[in-house]
Design a protein around this motif. Structure first.
Motif, mmCIF file in Angstrom:
data_model
loop_
_atom_site.group_PDB
_atom_site.id
_atom_site.type_symbol
_atom_site.label_atom_id
_atom_site.label_comp_id
_atom_site.label_asym_id
_atom_site.label_seq_id
_atom_site.Cartn_x
_atom_site.Cartn_y
_atom_site.Cartn_z
ATOM 1 N N PRO A 90 0.360 -0.974 0.409
ATOM 2 C CA PRO A 90 0.322 0.208 0.136
ATOM 3 C C PRO A 90 1.113 1.141 0.132
ATOM 4 O O PRO A 90 1.860 1.002 0.918
ATOM 5 C CB PRO A 90 -0.955 0.682 1.397
ATOM 6 C CG PRO A 90 -1.312 -1.760 1.858
ATOM 7 C CD PRO A 90 0.238 -2.193 1.146
ATOM 8 N N PHE A 92 0.420 5.271 0.916
ATOM 9 C CA PHE A 92 -0.923 6.238 0.418
ATOM 10 C C PHE A 92 -0.270 7.424 0.553
ATOM 11 O O PHE A 92 0.555 7.622 1.322
ATOM 12 C CB PHE A 92 -0.962 5.797 1.741
ATOM 13 C CG PHE A 92 -2.725 6.633 3.041
ATOM 14 C CD1 PHE A 92 -3.788 6.043 2.172
ATOM 15 C CD2 PHE A 92 -2.630 7.505 3.474
ATOM 16 C CE1 PHE A 92 -4.725 6.706 2.315
ATOM 17 C CE2 PHE A 92 -3.753 8.764 3.399
ATOM 18 C CZ PHE A 92 -5.031 7.584 2.888
ATOM 19 N N ARG A 131 -0.685 -0.824 -4.690
ATOM 20 C CA ARG A 131 -1.652 -0.818 -4.177
ATOM 21 C C ARG A 131 -1.676 0.962 -4.343
ATOM 22 O O ARG A 131 -0.934 1.422 -3.320
ATOM 23 C CB ARG A 131 -1.905 -1.319 -2.915
ATOM 24 C CG ARG A 131 -2.645 -2.356 -3.457
ATOM 25 C CD ARG A 131 -3.676 -3.453 -2.428
ATOM 26 N NE ARG A 131 -2.985 -3.698 -1.192
ATOM 27 C CZ ARG A 131 -3.589 -3.842 0.058
ATOM 28 N NH1 ARG A 131 -4.782 -3.320 -0.712
ATOM 29 N NH2 ARG A 131 -2.462 -4.068 1.068
ATOM 30 N N GLY A 133 -3.590 4.804 -3.083
ATOM 31 C CA GLY A 133 -4.189 5.615 -1.947
ATOM 32 C C GLY A 133 -3.784 6.440 -1.783
ATOM 33 O O GLY A 133 -3.072 6.635 -2.033
ATOM 34 N N GLU A 144 -10.734 11.148 1.403
ATOM 35 C CA GLU A 144 -9.733 9.651 1.597
ATOM 36 C C GLU A 144 -10.399 8.879 0.040
ATOM 37 O O GLU A 144 -11.419 8.711 0.335
ATOM 38 C CB GLU A 144 -10.737 9.260 2.320
ATOM 39 C CG GLU A 144 -9.719 7.706 2.857
ATOM 40 C CD GLU A 144 -9.910 7.032 4.599
ATOM 41 O OE1 GLU A 144 -10.032 5.828 4.085
ATOM 42 O OE2 GLU A 144 -10.646 8.558 4.834
ATOM 43 N N LYS A 146 -9.512 4.788 -0.451
ATOM 44 C CA LYS A 146 -8.599 3.389 0.070
ATOM 45 C C LYS A 146 -7.387 3.057 -0.963
ATOM 46 O O LYS A 146 -7.618 3.276 -2.427
ATOM 47 C CB LYS A 146 -9.923 2.708 1.196
ATOM 48 C CG LYS A 146 -10.194 3.422 1.853
ATOM 49 C CD LYS A 146 -11.261 2.107 2.138
ATOM 50 C CE LYS A 146 -12.177 2.679 3.313
ATOM 51 N NZ LYS A 146 -13.124 1.418 3.566
ATOM 52 N N ARG A 148 -6.043 0.870 -3.757
ATOM 53 C CA ARG A 148 -6.292 -0.132 -4.267
ATOM 54 C C ARG A 148 -5.251 -0.664 -5.776
ATOM 55 O O ARG A 148 -4.570 0.444 -5.813
ATOM 56 C CB ARG A 148 -7.723 -0.619 -4.401
ATOM 57 C CG ARG A 148 -8.672 -0.262 -3.785
ATOM 58 C CD ARG A 148 -10.489 -0.603 -4.610
ATOM 59 N NE ARG A 148 -10.175 0.865 -4.928
ATOM 60 C CZ ARG A 148 -10.974 1.558 -5.911
ATOM 61 N NH1 ARG A 148 -11.770 0.302 -6.263
ATOM 62 N NH2 ARG A 148 -11.212 2.221 -6.556
ATOM 63 N N SER A 153 -8.448 3.666 -9.274
ATOM 64 C CA SER A 153 -8.068 4.428 -7.936
ATOM 65 C C SER A 153 -7.490 5.568 -7.905
ATOM 66 O O SER A 153 -7.709 6.296 -7.123
ATOM 67 C CB SER A 153 -7.959 3.099 -6.479
ATOM 68 O OG SER A 153 -7.588 3.400 -5.393
ATOM 69 N N VAL A 189 -6.558 4.179 9.429
ATOM 70 C CA VAL A 189 -7.027 3.703 7.914
ATOM 71 C C VAL A 189 -5.937 2.604 7.774
ATOM 72 O O VAL A 189 -6.047 2.175 6.883
ATOM 73 C CB VAL A 189 -7.741 4.220 6.950
ATOM 74 C CG1 VAL A 189 -9.084 5.110 7.861
ATOM 75 C CG2 VAL A 189 -6.982 5.388 6.928
ATOM 76 N N LEU A 190 -4.957 3.063 8.047
ATOM 77 C CA LEU A 190 -3.929 2.413 7.350
ATOM 78 C C LEU A 190 -3.204 1.506 8.179
ATOM 79 O O LEU A 190 -2.938 1.571 8.669
ATOM 80 C CB LEU A 190 -2.184 3.124 7.096
ATOM 81 C CG LEU A 190 -2.367 4.373 5.951
ATOM 82 C CD1 LEU A 190 -1.529 5.650 6.367
ATOM 83 C CD2 LEU A 190 -2.674 3.581 4.136
ATOM 84 N N ARG A 191 -2.924 -0.021 7.387
ATOM 85 C CA ARG A 191 -1.941 -0.881 7.726
ATOM 86 C C ARG A 191 -0.502 -0.621 8.259
ATOM 87 O O ARG A 191 -0.139 -0.259 7.334
ATOM 88 C CB ARG A 191 -2.352 -2.308 6.935
ATOM 89 C CG ARG A 191 -1.418 -2.241 5.862
ATOM 90 C CD ARG A 191 -2.056 -3.701 5.330
ATOM 91 N NE ARG A 191 -1.162 -3.969 4.133
ATOM 92 C CZ ARG A 191 -1.245 -4.590 3.432
ATOM 93 N NH1 ARG A 191 -2.550 -5.785 3.167
ATOM 94 N NH2 ARG A 191 0.139 -5.378 2.138
ATOM 95 N N SER A 194 2.690 0.433 5.557
ATOM 96 C CA SER A 194 2.296 0.940 4.356
ATOM 97 C C SER A 194 3.934 2.106 3.808
ATOM 98 O O SER A 194 3.768 2.753 5.297
ATOM 99 C CB SER A 194 0.772 2.147 4.535
ATOM 100 O OG SER A 194 0.341 0.975 4.368
#
Length: 308
Positions: A90, A92, A131, A133, A144, A146, A148, A153, A189-191, A194
């Motif tokens: 991810p 971001f 991914r 976002g 925002e 997410k 993908r 996206s 929201v971020l894992r 990232s």
């Protein structure tokens, strides 16, 4: 805004067209080329985001922890393992589009510079099969998208970025906590693992924002790109300048050398604060200015990092 003035406002068409310029700067590694950001794009310390690639003869400077002892024993010559980034990480992109960025004395307004840089990172990440976002934050709202792994996206992020940019004007009321709120939302929201690309005004680094960046850096990898303009750093000796905002007025005598020196010291303090923060968190800092092309600036930063 079909008739957007180049450098003052951007457009979705411009941000899409930037995909061609993403090839001019190697932000992420490919099988044939290794980016200086490889150490940022995965974290070996956290033990994630790397895949075994190949074995080669050990070279001076290689990490002894990656020596392949089985191959070394068979060949009677030291060999080391090579790794590359795991795909689909991810990415971001947190990008500011506020009234304080709606200014510029160089090639473009800071708001346009931020949008172009965000687009470059987005296209580079998509080309790396990651991914995508992000979060676009302004004076009174944030939007925002997410992460993908899809072109759609990225287009959604760029479309929102262009619309917010085109809505900027001098009458908007600034929200001085917008950056801190955006960082807090990103943490929610971020894992872990990232990669977060932060594009904001150089003046946005408040105590609260610095605290939020520290918390975010515990579980994600950061690239900090504070934006500035030459007039943020030094006042010209232009005589008496008058400023007005919602009924309030301010006069500055820019022939006053003490005033200009105090202004410059304040700017130097902001620069030093960003440098201290990046060193404290162990994250990459790549400041951008409106006086030069964004691709050239990013390329220079990567060359300097690669040289080190």
């Amino acid at each position: 805004m079909a008739g957007a003035v180049p450098g003052v406002h951007t457009s979705l068409a411009e941000l899409i067209d930037i995909r061609h310029r993403a090839r001019e700067v190697q932000l992420f590694s490919t099988p044939s080329r290794r980016s200086p950001l490889v150490g940022v794009h995965h974290s070996r310390l956290r033990g994630r985001g790397v895949d075994f690639d190949q074995v080669r003869v050990y070279q001076a400077g290689d990490d002894v922890r990656t020596i392949d002892w089985r191959v070394t024993a068979r060949s009677q010559e030291p060999h080391t393992k090579l790794f590359h980034e795991e795909r689909e990480r991810p990415v971001f992109i947190l990008v500011e589009q506020s009234r304080r960025l709606f200014f510029g004395s160089g090639q473009a307004f800071k708001s346009v510079l931020a949008a172009r840089a965000a687009s470059l990172f987005g296209w580079a990440a998509l080309g790396h099969n990651d991914r995508i976002g992000g979060l676009v934050f302004g004076d009174a709202e944030h939007y925002e998208i997410k992460p993908r792994r899809s072109k759609q996206s990225l287009l959604q992020l760029l479309g929102r970025l262009a619309r917010v940019n085109q809505g900027l004007h001098v009458e908007r009321t600034p929200d001085r906590d917008g950056f801190s709120l955006a960082l807090r939302r990103a943490r929610e929201v971020l894992r872990p693992g990232s990669l977060v690309v932060v594009l904001c005004d150089e003046r946005a680094l408040s105590d609260t924002a610095e605290q939020q960046l520290g918390l975010l850096a515990r579980h994600t990898d950061l690239i900090l790109l504070p934006l500035s303009d030459p007039l943020d750093r030094a006042l010209p000796a232009a005589g008496l300048l008058r400023f007005a905002e919602r009924g309030a007025q301010l006069e500055l005598d820019t022939h006053d050398s003490d005033l200009r020196q105090a202004y410059q010291r304040q700017a130097e303090g902001r620069v030093a604060r960003w440098q201290r923060l990046s060193q404290k968190l162990g994250v990459l800092l790549m400041p951008l200015g409106t006086e030069r092309d964004v691709v050239d600036q990013l390329r220079d930063h990567l060359q300097q990092r690669g040289g080190r």
